[in-house]
Motif scaffolding. Sequence first.
Motif, PDB file in Angstrom:
ATOM      1  N   GLY A 417     -25.303  34.025   3.169  1.00 34.86           N
ATOM      2  CA  GLY A 417     -24.268  33.782   2.170  1.00 34.86           C
ATOM      3  C   GLY A 417     -24.830  33.357   0.831  1.00 34.86           C
ATOM      4  N   ALA A 418     -25.862  32.535   0.843  1.00 34.02           N
ATOM      5  CA  ALA A 418     -26.448  32.060  -0.410  1.00 34.02           C
ATOM      6  C   ALA A 418     -27.039  33.217  -1.207  1.00 34.02           C
ATOM      7  CB  ALA A 418     -27.526  31.013  -0.129  1.00 34.02           C
ATOM      8  N   VAL A 419     -27.792  34.088  -0.531  1.00 33.07           N
ATOM      9  CA  VAL A 419     -28.451  35.195  -1.227  1.00 33.07           C
ATOM     10  C   VAL A 419     -27.423  36.218  -1.709  1.00 33.07           C
ATOM     11  CG1 VAL A 419     -30.145  37.042  -1.021  1.00 33.07           C
ATOM     12  CG2 VAL A 419     -30.544  34.868   0.127  1.00 33.07           C
ATOM     13  N   ALA A 420     -26.539  36.655  -0.810  1.00 23.59           N
ATOM     14  CA  ALA A 420     -25.548  37.668  -1.186  1.00 23.59           C
ATOM     15  C   ALA A 420     -24.558  37.113  -2.198  1.00 23.59           C
ATOM     16  CB  ALA A 420     -24.820  38.175   0.055  1.00 23.59           C
ATOM     17  N   GLY A 421     -24.139  35.867  -2.008  1.00 25.19           N
ATOM     18  CA  GLY A 421     -23.165  35.268  -2.911  1.00 25.19           C
ATOM     19  C   GLY A 421     -23.684  35.156  -4.329  1.00 25.19           C
ATOM     20  N   VAL A 422     -24.893  34.627  -4.479  1.00 23.93           N
ATOM     21  CA  VAL A 422     -25.489  34.503  -5.813  1.00 23.93           C
ATOM     22  C   VAL A 422     -25.666  35.885  -6.446  1.00 23.93           C
ATOM     23  CG1 VAL A 422     -27.586  33.862  -7.061  1.00 23.93           C
ATOM     24  CG2 VAL A 422     -26.620  32.296  -5.376  1.00 23.93           C
ATOM     25  N   GLY A 423     -26.139  36.842  -5.644  1.00 25.68           N
ATOM     26  CA  GLY A 423     -26.344  38.186  -6.172  1.00 25.68           C
ATOM     27  C   GLY A 423     -25.054  38.814  -6.680  1.00 25.68           C
ATOM     28  N   LEU A 424     -23.981  38.703  -5.912  1.00 25.13           N
ATOM     29  CA  LEU A 424     -22.725  39.330  -6.315  1.00 25.13           C
ATOM     30  C   LEU A 424     -22.066  38.592  -7.471  1.00 25.13           C
ATOM     31  CD1 LEU A 424     -21.285  40.427  -2.862  1.00 25.13           C
ATOM     32  CD2 LEU A 424     -22.239  41.854  -4.669  1.00 25.13           C
ATOM     33  N   LEU A 425     -22.237  37.273  -7.547  1.00 25.98           N
ATOM     34  CA  LEU A 425     -21.729  36.553  -8.717  1.00 25.98           C
ATOM     35  C   LEU A 425     -22.490  36.986  -9.972  1.00 25.98           C
ATOM     36  CD1 LEU A 425     -21.119  32.912  -7.398  1.00 25.98           C
ATOM     37  CD2 LEU A 425     -19.471  34.760  -7.718  1.00 25.98           C
ATOM     38  N   LEU A 426     -23.792  37.197  -9.836  1.00 24.56           N
ATOM     39  CA  LEU A 426     -24.590  37.699 -10.955  1.00 24.56           C
ATOM     40  C   LEU A 426     -24.114  39.090 -11.367  1.00 24.56           C
ATOM     41  CD1 LEU A 426     -27.085  37.399 -12.820  1.00 24.56           C
ATOM     42  CD2 LEU A 426     -28.454  38.399 -10.986  1.00 24.56           C
ATOM     43  N   ALA A 427     -23.903  39.965 -10.365  1.00 21.65           N
ATOM     44  CA  ALA A 427     -23.417  41.316 -10.667  1.00 21.65           C
ATOM     45  C   ALA A 427     -22.026  41.278 -11.287  1.00 21.65           C
ATOM     46  CB  ALA A 427     -23.408  42.161  -9.396  1.00 21.65           C
ATOM     47  N   GLY A 428     -21.158  40.413 -10.756  1.00 23.01           N
ATOM     48  CA  GLY A 428     -19.809  40.304 -11.296  1.00 23.01           C
ATOM     49  C   GLY A 428     -19.811  39.816 -12.733  1.00 23.01           C
ATOM     50  N   GLY A 429     -20.686  38.843 -13.022  1.00 23.90           N
ATOM     51  CA  GLY A 429     -20.788  38.371 -14.398  1.00 23.90           C
ATOM     52  C   GLY A 429     -21.260  39.460 -15.333  1.00 23.90           C
ATOM     53  N   GLY A 430     -22.248  40.235 -14.900  1.00 20.83           N
ATOM     54  CA  GLY A 430     -22.722  41.342 -15.721  1.00 20.83           C
ATOM     55  C   GLY A 430     -21.645  42.388 -15.956  1.00 20.83           C
ATOM     56  N   LEU A 431     -20.864  42.688 -14.921  1.00 21.33           N
ATOM     57  CA  LEU A 431     -19.779  43.659 -15.066  1.00 21.33           C
ATOM     58  C   LEU A 431     -18.680  43.141 -15.985  1.00 21.33           C
ATOM     59  CD1 LEU A 431     -19.628  45.069 -11.440  1.00 21.33           C
ATOM     60  CD2 LEU A 431     -19.834  46.443 -13.516  1.00 21.33           C
ATOM     61  N   LEU A 432     -18.449  41.833 -15.979  1.00 18.16           N
ATOM     62  CA  LEU A 432     -17.491  41.255 -16.934  1.00 18.16           C
ATOM     63  C   LEU A 432     -17.959  41.493 -18.364  1.00 18.16           C
ATOM     64  CD1 LEU A 432     -16.388  37.842 -15.341  1.00 18.16           C
ATOM     65  CD2 LEU A 432     -14.969  39.857 -15.771  1.00 18.16           C
ATOM     66  N   VAL A 433     -19.253  41.313 -18.598  1.00 17.78           N
ATOM     67  CA  VAL A 433     -19.803  41.616 -19.920  1.00 17.78           C
ATOM     68  C   VAL A 433     -19.601  43.095 -20.246  1.00 17.78           C
ATOM     69  CG1 VAL A 433     -21.914  41.716 -21.304  1.00 17.78           C
ATOM     70  CG2 VAL A 433     -21.493  39.743 -19.820  1.00 17.78           C
ATOM     71  N   MET A 434     -19.858  43.963 -19.273  1.00 17.22           N
ATOM     72  CA  MET A 434     -19.723  45.403 -19.490  1.00 17.22           C
ATOM     73  C   MET A 434     -18.273  45.805 -19.743  1.00 17.22           C
ATOM     74  SD  MET A 434     -22.415  46.646 -16.529  1.00 17.22           S
ATOM     75  CE  MET A 434     -21.977  48.371 -16.620  1.00 17.22           C
ATOM     76  N   SER A 435     -17.320  45.027 -19.211  1.00 16.17           N
ATOM     77  CA  SER A 435     -15.911  45.354 -19.444  1.00 16.17           C
ATOM     78  C   SER A 435     -15.516  45.180 -20.904  1.00 16.17           C
ATOM     79  CB  SER A 435     -15.009  44.483 -18.551  1.00 16.17           C
ATOM     80  OG  SER A 435     -15.052  43.126 -18.959  1.00 16.17           O
ATOM     81  N   GLY A 436     -16.386  44.557 -21.684  1.00 15.54           N
ATOM     82  CA  GLY A 436     -16.151  44.440 -23.121  1.00 15.54           C
ATOM     83  C   GLY A 436     -17.027  45.350 -23.952  1.00 15.54           C
ATOM     84  N   TRP A 437     -17.780  46.225 -23.285  1.00 14.62           N
ATOM     85  CA  TRP A 437     -18.680  47.132 -24.002  1.00 14.62           C
ATOM     86  C   TRP A 437     -17.914  48.138 -24.857  1.00 14.62           C
ATOM     87  CZ3 TRP A 437     -23.260  49.029 -20.425  1.00 14.62           C
ATOM     88  CH2 TRP A 437     -24.236  48.015 -20.380  1.00 14.62           C
ATOM     89  N   THR A 438     -18.509  48.433 -26.003  1.00 13.98           N
ATOM     90  CA  THR A 438     -18.030  49.501 -26.869  1.00 13.98           C
ATOM     91  C   THR A 438     -19.095  50.591 -26.929  1.00 13.98           C
ATOM     92  OG1 THR A 438     -18.990  48.459 -28.821  1.00 13.98           O
ATOM     93  CG2 THR A 438     -16.726  47.831 -28.241  1.00 13.98           C
ATOM     94  N   LEU A 439     -18.870  51.590 -27.739  1.00 13.43           N
ATOM     95  CA  LEU A 439     -19.873  52.648 -27.872  1.00 13.43           C
ATOM     96  C   LEU A 439     -21.169  52.098 -28.458  1.00 13.43           C
ATOM     97  CD1 LEU A 439     -17.689  55.607 -29.233  1.00 13.43           C
ATOM     98  CD2 LEU A 439     -18.379  55.149 -26.881  1.00 13.43           C
ATOM     99  N   GLU A 440     -21.035  51.123 -29.349  1.00 10.09           N
ATOM    100  CA  GLU A 440     -22.228  50.519 -29.934  1.00 10.09           C
ATOM    101  C   GLU A 440     -22.995  49.707 -28.903  1.00 10.09           C
ATOM    102  OE1 GLU A 440     -19.179  50.340 -31.240  1.00 10.09           O
ATOM    103  OE2 GLU A 440     -19.491  51.837 -32.836  1.00 10.09           O
ATOM    104  N   SER A 441     -22.293  49.102 -27.967  1.00 10.40           N
ATOM    105  CA  SER A 441     -22.947  48.261 -26.952  1.00 10.40           C
ATOM    106  C   SER A 441     -23.891  49.071 -26.078  1.00 10.40           C
ATOM    107  CB  SER A 441     -21.888  47.577 -26.080  1.00 10.40           C
ATOM    108  OG  SER A 441     -21.017  46.791 -26.857  1.00 10.40           O
TER     109      SER A 441
END
Length: 576
Positions: A417-441
């Motif tokens: 749980g520790a390894v998978a949980g941290v990994g998916l929270l990291l991935a989720g945070g990155g995808l949240l950033v990507m949800s604000g991406w524009t063409l310039e991003s």
Amino acid sequence: MAAGTTHRLALLSAASAAVALAAADTYVVVLALTDMMAGVGIGIDALQRATPIISGFLLGYVAVLPLIGRLSDLLDRRRILLGCLLVFVVGSAVTALAVEMPVLVSGRVLQGIGGGGLVPATLALVADLWPAHRRGTPLGVVGAVQELGSVLGPVVGAVVLAWSGWRAIFWLNVAAALVLYAVIHLLGVRSAPSGSAGGSGAAPPRRQRAVSMAAGVLLVLALGVTGLALAAPESLVADVTLGEPFVPFAGSSRVLTPIGAVGLGLLLVVAVLTFPRWWAVLRRADLVGALLVAVALGSLVLTFASSDPEKEVVGPLGYSLLPVGALALVALAWWHRHAADPLIPRGVLGARGVRSLVVSLLVGAALVAVVVDVPLLARLTDTYDETGAALVLVRFLLAVPVGALLGGWSLRRLGDGAVAGVGLLLAGGGLLVMSGWTLESVSDTAPATIVLVLVGLGMGLALAPVNNAALADSPPDAHGVASSLVVVARMVGMVVGLALLTSIGLNRYFEAVRRLPDQLDTDALIGAGVVQVQAVFLGGAIAALLGGVVAFTLGVSGRTAARDAEDADAPRFVAL
């Protein structure tokens, strides 16, 4: 002990290489698709007719996974690996020889069956050869090479296409798979599943050996004759006498010829000769349950995999197949409760194992959001062409196998749980950033690369822990089924996740288009396309974050659970 360790590592390496080969084949077709279409007489203007070339492989890959997982619990894992490699070889050869669409799709289905079956058999083999608290690294290796294969597939395909035609790709598959078959056969395996048919050590009766030898000879002859029918060498076909067996009964099919009929007839004779052996095994594995699972999963795959993710959610046959799949699922639930020995043994997974399937499902949904929509966003810019857009995705794809290795290695001291949980929270945070991406991003190379690498590492971190949790929560004689369910959950997450996220994205797109004052403005329409991609990334982020929350319930500290699982597995291991 040193020799035993070397043997284990060699066997793991060979099985993992086979998994990578099958994974590469999943993606290699993307580059060769138009050439394959031309090879079977389909023009580029009929791209929709080529959908079965891709969905056929996916259908074979997913639909029979539980059955192959069950067979790997009943038989020696090595026999399943070797059998899957042979099916993959036959499928690759049929694909390479195909000049008509039904034959090409049949070859792709066989490739999917053989390639898909390698994954649960290899994961279960890890459980056989390593105790619970030491499985993390080898499971990480299997996950890493599987993801690495998805990167190498298009690269190898491009190299082969640069100097030869598309058929050479599949002949290369044949050669590589045969080499791996020989290596695994020579290595053997020194541990077998509890109660498997491969571990009794009793010599078969003389009559059985004779039948097996005869069936083997006839099988080689049947494959040779059928291959000759498909190849239809010009030197034979053009001969007045020797060409008669190649004359079609009707139409232009190379299968519906006298020589094709002989090949198929010989295959039927082999099936009859070996019927008592394979029928007994299939009955033990629950053939009825396997057929219901295949119908349910096949309907799901064909419903969504045949759709165009940029235009529609459900494919052309979806509205007919979904009710069929639903009925099969209801029938499967009833059969599972009443069958004496169901395909998926009752109680094969406890609560922790079920949660690992949920995590795998959500990982698949998050993964497909990146794989499909990162190239889509890149193509909307003026910076990247189709090849450049694919290279943007490679930054993510290369990070996933690295994350898988790190995730497996981390299980030495941390819980699943520790390894998978941290990994998916990291991935989720990155995808949240990507949800604000524009063409310039996406055109800003350094920041985009950092985010894509972090998302890839995060998703990779979750692969080994999820497999480890499912294996630890299942009895030793059901590791094959448990592994297959993890793979099925991830594939279903990818297929259904793509459909649902596409539905949300398209809804956002059309809503944005309706608000445009000028719906013919190209730049404004591109902006609406960006809104669609942002919605998909947001959906992927939600899936990853939910997966991270569920993953933490798999256990933060791994020592106690691993030791308990090792105690449960103790009778399964033999000295290496």
